[in-house]
Design an enzyme around this catalytic site. Structure first.
Site, mmCIF file in Angstrom:
data_model
loop_
_atom_site.group_PDB
_atom_site.id
_atom_site.type_symbol
_atom_site.label_atom_id
_atom_site.label_comp_id
_atom_site.label_asym_id
_atom_site.label_seq_id
_atom_site.Cartn_x
_atom_site.Cartn_y
_atom_site.Cartn_z
ATOM 1 N N GLY A 141 49.402 36.647 40.912
ATOM 2 C CA GLY A 141 49.140 37.528 42.053
ATOM 3 C C GLY A 141 47.769 37.387 42.676
ATOM 4 O O GLY A 141 47.297 38.309 43.348
ATOM 5 N N LEU A 172 63.382 22.550 50.532
ATOM 6 C CA LEU A 172 62.194 22.949 49.762
ATOM 7 C C LEU A 172 60.898 22.376 50.354
ATOM 8 O O LEU A 172 60.803 21.165 50.587
ATOM 9 C CB LEU A 172 62.356 22.475 48.313
ATOM 10 C CG LEU A 172 61.272 22.931 47.337
ATOM 11 C CD1 LEU A 172 61.339 24.430 47.103
ATOM 12 C CD2 LEU A 172 61.385 22.169 46.024
ATOM 13 N N MET A 194 58.382 32.052 42.370
ATOM 14 C CA MET A 194 58.777 30.765 41.792
ATOM 15 C C MET A 194 60.292 30.615 41.707
ATOM 16 O O MET A 194 60.841 30.315 40.648
ATOM 17 C CB MET A 194 58.150 30.602 40.402
ATOM 18 C CG MET A 194 56.628 30.665 40.423
ATOM 19 S SD MET A 194 55.882 29.466 41.540
ATOM 20 C CE MET A 194 56.083 27.988 40.574
ATOM 21 N N HIS A 221 51.927 26.688 49.988
ATOM 22 C CA HIS A 221 52.189 25.609 49.037
ATOM 23 C C HIS A 221 50.865 24.910 48.742
ATOM 24 O O HIS A 221 50.103 24.603 49.672
ATOM 25 C CB HIS A 221 53.196 24.620 49.640
ATOM 26 C CG HIS A 221 53.530 23.499 48.714
ATOM 27 N ND1 HIS A 221 54.362 23.651 47.626
ATOM 28 C CD2 HIS A 221 53.117 22.207 48.689
ATOM 29 C CE1 HIS A 221 54.460 22.505 46.983
ATOM 30 N NE2 HIS A 221 53.709 21.617 47.602
#
Ligand code: GRF
Length: 233
Positions: free
Chosen positions: A27, A159, A105, A124
């Site tokens: 986090g 993705l 995830m 990313h």
């Protein structure tokens, strides 16, 4: 010479924008987002933080900022479609303007991505389209690149492939390890992501027909840069 006046609407009169943030772990991006919302006074309410992992440390981060958090454990569902449907229904209940993946995830199903198309973003830890998937810092070291960084992009079913909104770049030093490089990139993530989120919620950046458009103006005032550069560059 003509004078240019900036007639921006005072932030206190801008309607609050709503965020839902999805996490799975530590986090630190969540914390950077919450910290910047507070520090900059952006009219953004984080309506809910949702974790698929019951032990995600990020839930305590949310709590420390007075933001409600909840767990929707992926293990309790038979398959991806069932989980994503339940997750989508939860999210819709908060009517978010934007759904932010911050270290979430899980691969999201095409139907989930389509349902939130245009209001679903991810960060990313690489300069996409290089180094998709996991272990991006190890990939960068193995490739021997001199520059590395992170990317904020819209999420599509493929993705790490959606339209790129913003990138931050940092050097790769010859003596870097995976850990030292990850630390440097993470610092850049913490600058880039809150800024990109505010850029979208302020109306400055809009996704239209699969491309980001710069509207040139922001309801929040301030400049939202799409590129960030490490101070050593
Ligand atoms: C970050 O490196 C992010 O780019 C990736 O997952 C990591 C999450 O870290 N998607 P944190 O939970 O925000 O600290």
């Amino acid at each position: 010479m003509r004078q240019t006046l900036n007639y921006r609407v005072p932030v206190e009169y801008v309607p609050m924008k709503r965020l839902v943030i999805l996490i799975s772990g530590r986090g630190s991006n969540l914390e950077a987002i919450l910290e910047q919302i507070r520090a900059q006074g952006w009219p953004i309410e984080v309506a809910q933080v949702i974790s698929n992992e019951p032990n995600a440390a990020g839930l305590a981060v949310a709590q420390s900022y007075g933001v409600p958090g909840q767990v929707l454990p992926s293990k309790a569902f038979v398959d991806r479609e069932a989980y994503d449907l339940a997750l989508a229904q939860r999210i819709e209940g908060y009517q978010p303007d934007l759904v932010v993946l911050a270290g979430f995830m899980r691969i999201l199903s095409p139907s989930f991505c389509q349902r939130f198309a245009g209001r679903l973003i991810n960060i990313h830890p690489s300069l996409l389209p290089a180094f998709k998937g996991l272990k991006t810092h190890a990939q960068a070291l193995a490739a021997g690149v001199v520059l590395h960084g992170c990317t904020v992009h819209a999420v599509t079913p493929e993705l790490d492939h959606g339209p790129i909104l913003a990138q931050a770049v940092c050097p790769v030093f010859l003596n870097d390890t995976v850990e030292s490089l990850a630390t440097r990139v993470l610092e850049m993530e913490h600058q880039l992501y809150p800024n990109a989120i505010a850029g979208i919620l302020s109306g400055r950046f809009v996704l239209e027909n699969g491309r980001w458009i710069d509207q040139g103006v922001s309801e929040f005032g301030g400049a939202f840069s799409r590129w960030h550069v490490h101070p050593s560059l």
